[in-house]
Design a protein around this motif. Structure first.
Motif, PDB file in Angstrom:
ATOM      1  N   SER A  29       0.830  -1.205   0.000  1.00  0.00           N
ATOM      2  CA  SER A  29       0.000   0.000   0.000  1.00  0.00           C
ATOM      3  C   SER A  29       0.864   1.255   0.000  1.00  0.00           C
ATOM      4  N   SER A  30       1.914   1.259   0.805  1.00  0.00           N
ATOM      5  CA  SER A  30       2.820   2.413   0.850  1.00  0.00           C
ATOM      6  C   SER A  30       3.557   2.589  -0.475  1.00  0.00           C
ATOM      7  N   LEU A  31       3.977   1.486  -1.081  1.00  0.00           N
ATOM      8  CA  LEU A  31       4.651   1.566  -2.376  1.00  0.00           C
ATOM      9  C   LEU A  31       3.711   2.126  -3.442  1.00  0.00           C
ATOM     10  N   ARG A  32       2.464   1.660  -3.445  1.00  0.00           N
ATOM     11  CA  ARG A  32       1.485   2.174  -4.418  1.00  0.00           C
ATOM     12  C   ARG A  32       1.266   3.671  -4.260  1.00  0.00           C
ATOM     13  N   ALA A  33       1.191   4.132  -3.010  1.00  0.00           N
ATOM     14  CA  ALA A  33       0.946   5.556  -2.756  1.00  0.00           C
ATOM     15  C   ALA A  33       2.128   6.411  -3.219  1.00  0.00           C
ATOM     16  N   GLU A  34       3.341   5.926  -3.021  1.00  0.00           N
ATOM     17  CA  GLU A  34       4.532   6.702  -3.361  1.00  0.00           C
ATOM     18  C   GLU A  34       4.921   6.558  -4.830  1.00  0.00           C
ATOM     19  N   LEU A  35       4.554   5.449  -5.446  1.00  0.00           N
ATOM     20  CA  LEU A  35       4.941   5.171  -6.831  1.00  0.00           C
ATOM     21  C   LEU A  35       3.715   4.889  -7.688  1.00  0.00           C
ATOM     22  N   PRO A  36       2.890   5.926  -7.908  1.00  0.00           N
ATOM     23  CA  PRO A  36       1.685   5.711  -8.722  1.00  0.00           C
ATOM     24  C   PRO A  36       2.083   5.248 -10.124  1.00  0.00           C
ATOM     25  N   GLY A  37       1.286   4.381 -10.687  1.00  0.00           N
ATOM     26  CA  GLY A  37       1.581   3.847 -12.008  1.00  0.00           C
ATOM     27  C   GLY A  37       2.341   2.533 -11.969  1.00  0.00           C
ATOM     28  N   TYR A  38       2.806   2.136 -10.796  1.00  0.00           N
ATOM     29  CA  TYR A  38       3.490   0.865 -10.654  1.00  0.00           C
ATOM     30  C   TYR A  38       2.525  -0.201 -10.182  1.00  0.00           C
ATOM     31  N   LEU A  39       2.619  -1.361 -10.784  1.00  0.00           N
ATOM     32  CA  LEU A  39       1.930  -2.539 -10.301  1.00  0.00           C
ATOM     33  C   LEU A  39       2.804  -3.115  -9.197  1.00  0.00           C
ATOM     34  N   ILE A  40       2.244  -3.361  -8.039  1.00  0.00           N
ATOM     35  CA  ILE A  40       2.978  -3.968  -6.935  1.00  0.00           C
ATOM     36  C   ILE A  40       2.481  -5.413  -6.830  1.00  0.00           C
ATOM     37  N   ASP A  41       3.281  -6.334  -7.331  1.00  0.00           N
ATOM     38  CA  ASP A  41       2.947  -7.749  -7.213  1.00  0.00           C
ATOM     39  C   ASP A  41       3.527  -8.258  -5.906  1.00  0.00           C
ATOM     40  N   LYS A  42       2.817  -9.198  -5.286  1.00  0.00           N
ATOM     41  CA  LYS A  42       3.214  -9.672  -3.967  1.00  0.00           C
ATOM     42  C   LYS A  42       3.215 -11.190  -3.948  1.00  0.00           C
ATOM     43  N   VAL A  43       4.284 -11.759  -3.374  1.00  0.00           N
ATOM     44  CA  VAL A  43       4.350 -13.203  -3.151  1.00  0.00           C
ATOM     45  C   VAL A  43       4.837 -13.424  -1.726  1.00  0.00           C
ATOM     46  N   SER A  44       4.578 -14.621  -1.190  1.00  0.00           N
ATOM     47  CA  SER A  44       4.865 -14.860   0.216  1.00  0.00           C
ATOM     48  C   SER A  44       6.257 -15.396   0.503  1.00  0.00           C
TER      49      SER A  44
END
Length: 143
Positions: A29-44
């Motif tokens: 969420s923080s990455l999305r807010a600071e880097l609009p236009g980026y897809l943040i994919d997440k794996v465990s």
């Protein structure tokens, strides 16, 4: 693979590797807010990361990897990424619970761009994300 958008092939991407779902979601969420236009994919974890790479439509511009310092398998997986012809160029930021000179050196020797103690509070997460933004993740700078 968790994804925030349907078509990763048209979007710049950051891959976040973190075992804790709550922490993964907060950092994403923080990455999305600071880097609009980026897809943040997440794996465990790193096995999920390799599954992600076998199915991803876009190669991430950055990997933020929360490593477990006691797990040799994280370093083996890091070495595997660095040997892979299409992945070895991707910058990696390693986050860990402790800042140990031996592990920092080992990460550096394996090609990690930056090593930081895992943030514990919202201001620390925000500071980390602002630092990640300095790695040239813009339209005009190729990473």
């Amino acid at each position: 693979m968790e994804s925030g958008e349907k078509d990763a092939s048209k979007t710049k991407c950051i891959l976040l590797v973190e075992g804790s779902l709550a922490y993964r979601l907060d950092l994403a969420s923080s990455l999305r807010a600071e880097l609009p236009g980026y897809l943040i994919d997440k794996v465990s974890n790193h096995p999920a990361m390799f599954r992600y790479f076998s199915h991803a439509r876009a190669v991430p511009r950055l990997i933020v990897w929360c490593v477990e310092l006691l797990l040799q398998s994280d370093f083996q997986a890091l070495a595997q990424v660095r040997r892979h012809p299409s992945l070895k160029h991707i910058p990696i930021v390693a986050l860990a619970d402790d800042c140990n000179d031996e592990w920092i050196l080992r990460c550096h020797q394996m090609g990690v761009l930056a090593y930081a103690v895992r943030p514990r509070s919202v201001p620390e997460v925000e500071a980390l994300v602002k630092t990640i933004r300095l790695f040239g993740l813009t339209e005009t700078v190729a990473v």
